[in-house]
Design a protein around this motif. Structure first.
Motif, short mmCIF file in Angstrom:
data_model
loop_
_atom_site.label_atom_id
_atom_site.label_comp_id
_atom_site.label_asym_id
_atom_site.label_seq_id
_atom_site.Cartn_x
_atom_site.Cartn_y
_atom_site.Cartn_z
N GLY A 130 0.81 -1.20 0.00
CA GLY A 130 0.00 0.00 0.00
C GLY A 130 0.85 1.26 0.00
N ILE A 131 1.96 1.22 0.74
CA ILE A 131 2.89 2.34 0.74
C ILE A 131 3.43 2.56 -0.67
CG2 ILE A 131 5.12 3.17 1.61
CD1 ILE A 131 4.55 1.66 4.20
N ALA A 155 1.31 6.43 7.28
CA ALA A 155 1.02 7.74 7.85
C ALA A 155 1.65 7.98 9.21
CB ALA A 155 -0.50 7.93 7.95
N GLY A 156 2.79 7.37 9.48
CA GLY A 156 3.42 7.60 10.77
C GLY A 156 4.80 6.98 10.83
N PRO A 157 5.43 7.05 11.99
CA PRO A 157 6.80 6.54 12.13
C PRO A 157 6.86 5.03 11.96
CG PRO A 157 5.87 7.08 14.28
CD PRO A 157 4.92 7.62 13.26
N PRO A 158 7.85 4.52 11.22
CA PRO A 158 7.95 3.09 10.98
C PRO A 158 8.14 2.26 12.25
CG PRO A 158 9.94 4.22 10.24
CD PRO A 158 8.92 5.27 10.53
N VAL A 187 4.94 9.94 0.45
CA VAL A 187 3.82 9.01 0.48
C VAL A 187 2.66 9.52 1.34
CG1 VAL A 187 3.12 6.75 1.39
CG2 VAL A 187 5.12 6.93 -0.09
N ILE A 188 2.96 10.19 2.44
CA ILE A 188 1.92 10.62 3.37
C ILE A 188 1.12 11.81 2.84
CG2 ILE A 188 3.30 12.26 4.70
CD1 ILE A 188 1.97 11.20 7.23
N GLY A 208 -2.73 0.74 13.85
CA GLY A 208 -3.75 1.13 12.89
C GLY A 208 -3.85 2.63 12.68
N MET A 209 -3.43 3.41 13.67
CA MET A 209 -3.53 4.86 13.56
C MET A 209 -2.53 5.45 12.57
SD MET A 209 -6.09 5.19 15.39
CE MET A 209 -6.26 6.98 15.29
N ILE A 210 -1.55 4.64 12.12
CA ILE A 210 -0.65 5.14 11.09
C ILE A 210 -0.97 4.52 9.73
CG2 ILE A 210 1.18 5.52 12.77
CD1 ILE A 210 2.66 3.11 11.52
#
Length: 261
Positions: A130-131, A155-158, A187-188, A208-210
């Motif tokens: 998806g990324i 959408a967040g830190p790996p 990407v974000i 899930g929040m990222i």
């Protein structure tokens, strides 16, 4: 146990530093994945009650270390509905080792499908796939019609995952390298094409929040209850994707699915 699928509102921003999922959720991944496979049996009626496909090309991108085999069920399902779904044909997803440092191998695959069909390509990416789908949509907006991500931590830190070290081991990249960081920042950003992010707050491998961005008018966020492993095999996920492709995801903001873990 009943599970719900709901459209999330585009409101508050994400936390500054989300952490990885709990060890309990991580430990439950394998049995929950087994349940995902078992849930396919008896789901035919639900999966058939969706819009028919229009023949558009759809490219499926697998998750980390997975190959096209992991998306066999989804590919077969979408083709049965009337889409032209294909695997990416790049072997196992080992990050840049599979797609090239700047995604050039993936881009060539998209260009080839576009040239052959004469139509923009819909990209469906699972997790790391998806990324990559979002990265390709930024770079090839004229060739991509739509992006659907499933449990993709874009959408967040790996390190808000339990698998970042596996990413480094399998891809040879460091999550904080200059190139990976620059690509993640790209990407974000909001995509130039419509997108849908399917995510779960009970995911045991990635937070899930990222896996979604709140406040992006171009992206529909759909929350499910699911493990990370085997998420692309869940009947409710397959149906959500079919509804999204058919333009009905927003028309069905809530649904119930029996026996989901």
């Amino acid at each position: 146990m009943d599970a719900h699928v709901e459209m999330t509102s585009l409101k508050a921003p994400l936390k500054d530093s989300p952490g990885p999922p709990s060890k309990l959720l991580w430990a439950a991944e394998l049995p929950r994945a087994a349940w995902a496979v078992a849930s396919l049996f008896g789901a035919r009626r639900m999966l058939d009650d969706v819009p028919r496909g229009d023949g558009r090309p759809v490219l499926l991108l697998p998750g980390l270390f997975n190959s096209d085999r992991s998306n066999f069920v989804m590919r077969r399902y979408l083709n049965r509905l009337g889409y032209r779904a294909e695997g990416w044909g790049l072997g196992r997803n080992l990050g840049a080792r599979a797609v090239g440092a700047e995604g050039e191998k993936l881009f060539e695959r998209i260009r080839e499908i576009h040239a052959r069909t004469g139509k923009p390509v819909t990209l469906i990416g699972i997790s790391l796939g998806g990324i990559m789908a979002r990265f390709a949509a930024h770079r090839l907006p004229g060739l991509v019609r739509e992006v659907i991500t499933v449990s993709a931590p874009f959408a967040g830190p790996p390190r808000a995952t339990n698998v970042w070290f596996m990413f480094e081991l399998l891809t040879g990249d460091r999550v904080d390298s200059e190139r990976v960081t620059a690509q993640a920042a790209e990407v974000i950003k909001p995509l130039p094409v419509p997108s849908t992010a399917i995510w779960s707050r009970s995911d045991g491998l990635v937070n899930g929040m990222i896996c979604h961005v709140e406040g992006d008018p171009q992206c529909r966020n759909i929350e499910i209850r699911s493990s990370h492993l085997g998420v692309q095999l869940r009947p409710e996920v397959l149906r959500l994707i079919a509804d999204t492709l058919g333009g009905e995801a927003l028309a069905k903001p809530r649904a119930s699915v029996r026996n989901s873990r």
